[in-house]
Each structure stands twice: as structure tokens, then as C-alpha cells.
Design a protein around this motif. Structure first.
Motif, PDB file in Angstrom:
ATOM      1  N   ASP A   6       0.525  -1.167  -0.059  1.00  0.00           N
ATOM      2  CA  ASP A   6       0.335  -0.020   0.037  1.00  0.00           C
ATOM      3  C   ASP A   6       0.583   1.191   0.000  1.00  0.00           C
ATOM      4  OD1 ASP A   6      -2.870  -1.340   0.602  1.00  0.00           O
ATOM      5  OD2 ASP A   6      -1.904  -2.515   1.399  1.00  0.00           O
ATOM      6  N   ARG A   7       0.501   2.590   0.053  1.00  0.00           N
ATOM      7  CA  ARG A   7       0.890   3.417  -0.244  1.00  0.00           C
ATOM      8  C   ARG A   7       1.990   3.830   0.760  1.00  0.00           C
ATOM      9  NH1 ARG A   7      -1.971   7.395  -0.885  1.00  0.00           N
ATOM     10  NH2 ARG A   7      -3.899   5.843  -0.324  1.00  0.00           N
ATOM     11  N   GLN A  16      -6.150  -0.888   6.041  1.00  0.00           N
ATOM     12  CA  GLN A  16      -6.188  -2.762   5.730  1.00  0.00           C
ATOM     13  C   GLN A  16      -6.151  -3.898   6.023  1.00  0.00           C
ATOM     14  OE1 GLN A  16      -7.255  -3.181   2.373  1.00  0.00           O
ATOM     15  NE2 GLN A  16      -6.756  -1.605   1.376  1.00  0.00           N
ATOM     16  N   LYS A  17      -5.901  -2.871   7.678  1.00  0.00           N
ATOM     17  CA  LYS A  17      -5.905  -3.589   8.925  1.00  0.00           C
ATOM     18  C   LYS A  17      -4.806  -3.841   9.207  1.00  0.00           C
ATOM     19  CE  LYS A  17     -10.559  -2.274   9.397  1.00  0.00           C
ATOM     20  NZ  LYS A  17     -10.281  -1.388  10.498  1.00  0.00           N
ATOM     21  N   GLY A  18      -3.638  -4.106   7.989  1.00  0.00           N
ATOM     22  CA  GLY A  18      -2.404  -4.951   8.753  1.00  0.00           C
ATOM     23  C   GLY A  18      -2.364  -5.828   7.918  1.00  0.00           C
ATOM     24  N   ASN A  19      -3.504  -6.842   6.955  1.00  0.00           N
ATOM     25  CA  ASN A  19      -3.412  -7.805   6.162  1.00  0.00           C
ATOM     26  C   ASN A  19      -2.307  -8.032   5.444  1.00  0.00           C
ATOM     27  OD1 ASN A  19      -4.330  -9.480   4.719  1.00  0.00           O
ATOM     28  ND2 ASN A  19      -6.422  -8.975   3.446  1.00  0.00           N
ATOM     29  N   LYS A  90      -9.934   7.422  -3.884  1.00  0.00           N
ATOM     30  CA  LYS A  90     -10.197   6.054  -3.213  1.00  0.00           C
ATOM     31  C   LYS A  90      -9.824   5.432  -3.468  1.00  0.00           C
ATOM     32  CE  LYS A  90     -10.796   6.971   1.552  1.00  0.00           C
ATOM     33  NZ  LYS A  90     -10.364   7.036   2.701  1.00  0.00           N
ATOM     34  N   GLN A  91      -8.680   4.537  -4.121  1.00  0.00           N
ATOM     35  CA  GLN A  91      -8.677   3.417  -5.221  1.00  0.00           C
ATOM     36  C   GLN A  91      -9.210   2.291  -4.907  1.00  0.00           C
ATOM     37  OE1 GLN A  91      -4.388   2.742  -2.867  1.00  0.00           O
ATOM     38  NE2 GLN A  91      -4.088   2.627  -5.174  1.00  0.00           N
ATOM     39  N   PHE A 233      -0.592  12.192  -7.881  1.00  0.00           N
ATOM     40  CA  PHE A 233      -1.537  12.644  -5.929  1.00  0.00           C
ATOM     41  C   PHE A 233      -1.245  11.179  -5.463  1.00  0.00           C
ATOM     42  CE2 PHE A 233      -2.967  13.799  -2.274  1.00  0.00           C
ATOM     43  CZ  PHE A 233      -2.544  15.126  -1.564  1.00  0.00           C
ATOM     44  N   GLY A 234      -0.125  11.642  -4.281  1.00  0.00           N
ATOM     45  CA  GLY A 234      -1.309  10.295  -3.792  1.00  0.00           C
ATOM     46  C   GLY A 234       0.163   8.790  -3.198  1.00  0.00           C
TER      47      GLY A 234
END
Length: 349
Positions: A6-7, A16-19, A90-91, A233-234
Motif C-alpha cells: 500500500d501507498r 487494510q487492517k495490516g492484512n 479512493k482506490q 497525487f498520493g
């Protein structure tokens, strides 16, 4: 090798809850001074979110005057998940656990030129192949434009980097600049001209107190581009503090960041092992305040409400600098849409 895909750290931990399924892991094999000419050979074997094999060879100098060098690289891989669209900044992802939905191949070669110690030039050529399954083109026909499932294109690029600072990972005095020009594709499938610039200035303003100002901008032509070429951006270091959970696709935009930092602590921690090659680990701690502003233009923003308007954010933070150029940033940021929170970064421009 272990790295969330992730970014940023916050997005992985909070959204992502640390997935662990969103982590790349594997081996990085590094061979320095491969042929006795201060050259480097890198082999990456990566699994997890991305299945990838990467090869890289870097020879710092190839001439007697020690000014010209060369690099070559190759990447080959697959993903089971694709970010096929952006909605409400949001992605949006599509994932198929039973098959790979994206495959890619990239090869590049470049010449490097370093006339003096502060500046470096890179001239490169690359070839990219990208392919997705039918589902992606049905969900977003503009992913590769006009419902295409694959693209292949050459690329030419030039990069100039200038560094005249006291410490590149965390500059307190001096100036930096970077200019990038590239051309992707030469037909209707992929046709992109892009120019990007970054710059920074850093000045001491009082005892152990420093002012830093950074700017960045990018322009893509023509404005009609597939989603594949609109990420802006991001991604990477092109972001504003306080907007870590958002992305803005676009074809033009710029950012301005300013910070005022003061060193509040500095000490060395002794290693408990007497036979350790590292006797002490240095720590430097800075407190700071900062502000950001930016604008990202998208000719077809849809429901992405942050595009085509001036954005602002501000906050306070603490930076910790230690051994091996490691920089940890803890920041409490506020943005203009009423959000605030604690954000973590390993590094940022």
C-alpha cells in the motif's frame, strides 16, 4: 525482503487492517564489486501480493575519466489484484484469489553522466508490456483506453538530479532539484509526454532551528490519457500531509510544502555487545510544524471531489534520525475537509 504494497504505512495499518496478504516478501540478492570495477548486481525474488523477478546491473563508471556509467534492469511479474478505478478519491480494487488478473514486463537501459559531485544526468530507454483480464476492461473500459486488454510501448526518458545539501536523507542546509522528461509510446494506444520537477531549499534560521521549503509539479500531454497513465497525487513522494488516505488522478498539478523544525534532543546509545562492529547508535530528534498546499487538475474528475480545487493541510510532528540513514516521521496532520490524525512515514521529500 518484507514490504507492504500500500501507498503508506497508515493506509496499510488502518484501512487494510495490516492484512498480510497485501505484503510482498522474498529475497534480495546483492553482489557488490561483481567484476572488480565497483559494479553491482541485484536479483530480487519476490512473492506474496506480487509475484516478481527483477534483475539489475549498475556499473558506476565505464570510462577512464570516471564520468559516464551505465545501468540495465528487467522486471517480470503478476498480480491477483488490480487498482482499476478511483472513486471519491479512493482506490478501487478488483481481486481474484484463483487467478492472476494482471501481468507485466519491463526492461530498461540507461547511461549516467556525472561531471561533478553535485549533479547527475540519466538518459534512458525502456520497453513495457502490460496485460489485464477481460473483467478489468468491463469494470473500467478506460483502464487502458477503449476497452483494450493489453499495451506494449517503448519509452525514452531523461532525469537531472542536483544535490547540494549537508545530509541527503534529512537536509538542514542547501538546495536540491530534480527534472524529469519522458515520452511513452508513439501511437494512439499509448501517447504520453510528461515533465516533472521537484526542488527544495533548507536554511538555518536560529540556533538548531531550520526552515525547509519544497515544491513539486507535473504535466502530462495530451490531457486525454487512460487511467493507467493518470496516477499522480498520493503515489511515491508526491503527496500532502493530512491526505494520506486519498489519491488524485490527474494530468497536471503542483504541491508546495513548508516546515519549521528544531532539534530538541541528540544522543548516542551504546550497544550492549562489546564485540559489536557498531559501538554506538546515534539519534537526533526534531520537533516541527508544517503546512502544505496543492492543486491537481483532472479534465474528467467524476465523483472525485478533491480534484480541481486548492487543497490545504497543516500539522505538528516529530522526526527521528538514526543509523543507516533511517528517518521516522510521526505527524499529527489536519486537512481542510475536517479530518485529523496521526500519520507515520519512513521518509518524505
Amino acid at each position: 525482503y518484507f514490504k507492504p504494497v500500500d501507498r503508506n504505512i497508515n493506509q496499510w495499518i488502518v484501512e487494510q487492517k495490516g492484512n498480510l496478504s497485501r505484503v510482498d516478501y522474498g529475497l534480495k540478492l546483492l553482489h557488490n564489486n561483481t567484476t572488480g570495477r565497483n559494479d553491482k548486481l541485484n536479483v530480487w525474488l519476490v512473492n506474496g501480493y506480487t509475484k516478481r523477478v527483477s534483475l539489475g546491473y549498475d556499473r558506476l563508471y565505464i570510462d577512464r575519466n570516471l564520468k559516464w556509467g551505465m545501468r540495465v534492469g528487467l522486471n517480470l511479474g503478476q498480480n491477483r489484484e488490480v487498482n482499476y478505478q478511483t472513486a471519491y478519491n479512493k482506490q478501487v480494487f478488483y481481486k481474484d484469489p484463483d487467478r492472476y488478473v494482471r501481468s507485466f514486463f519491463n526492461a530498461n537501459a540507461e547511461l549516467t553522466y556525472r561531471r561533478a559531485i553535485k549533479s547527475r544526468h540519466r538518459f534512458g530507454i525502456a520497453y513495457t508490456s502490460e496485460k489485464v483480464i477481460d473483467t478489468i476492461t468491463r469494470l473500467n473500459p478506460s483502464y487502458l483506453l477503449n476497452g483494450r486488454k493489453s499495451v506494449r510501448y517503448p519509452e525514452l526518458y531523461y532525469v537531472m538530479q542536483y544535490n547540494d545539501v549537508d545530509y541527503i536523507p534529512y537536509p538542514l542546509r542547501g538546495y536540491t532539484a530534480e527534472v524529469m522528461l519522458n515520452k511513452k509510446g508513439f501511437n494512439q494506444r499509448i501517447n504520453l509526454w510528461q515533465a516533472s520537477v521537484k526542488g527544495g531549499g533548507y536554511w538555518p534560521v536560529a540556533r538548531k532551528t531550520y526552515l525547509g521549503v519544497n515544491v513539486a509539479g507535473s504535466l502530462k500531454l495530451p490531457f486525454k490519457q487512460p487511467f493507467y497513465n493518470q496516477r499522480l497525487f498520493g503515489y511515491g513522494d508526491f503527496f500532502m500531509q493530512g491526505y494520506e488516505y486519498y489519491v488524485l488522478d490527474g494530468v497536471a498539478g503542483g504541491l508546495l510544502k513548508a516546515s519549521l523544525s528544531k532539534q530538541v534532543a541528540g544522543f548516542n546509545a551504546r550497544m550492549p555487545l562489546k564485540k559489536s562492529t557498531i559501538r554506538e547508535i546515534p539519534f537526533r530528534i526534531y520537533a516541527k510544524i508544517y503546512g502544505n498546499t496543492g492543486y491537481i487538475y483532472n479534465p474528467s474528475p467524476g465523483n472525485n471531489f478533491l480534484n480541481n480545487k486548492m487543497l490545504y493541510s497543516w500539522g505538528v510532528g516529530v522526526d527521528v534520525i538514526t543509523i543507516y540513514d533511517f528517518v521516522l516521521r510521526l505527524e499529527w496532520s489536519f486537512n481542510q475537509i475536517g479530518e485529523n490524525g496521526l500519520y507515520l512515514h519512513k521518509s518524505s521529500f
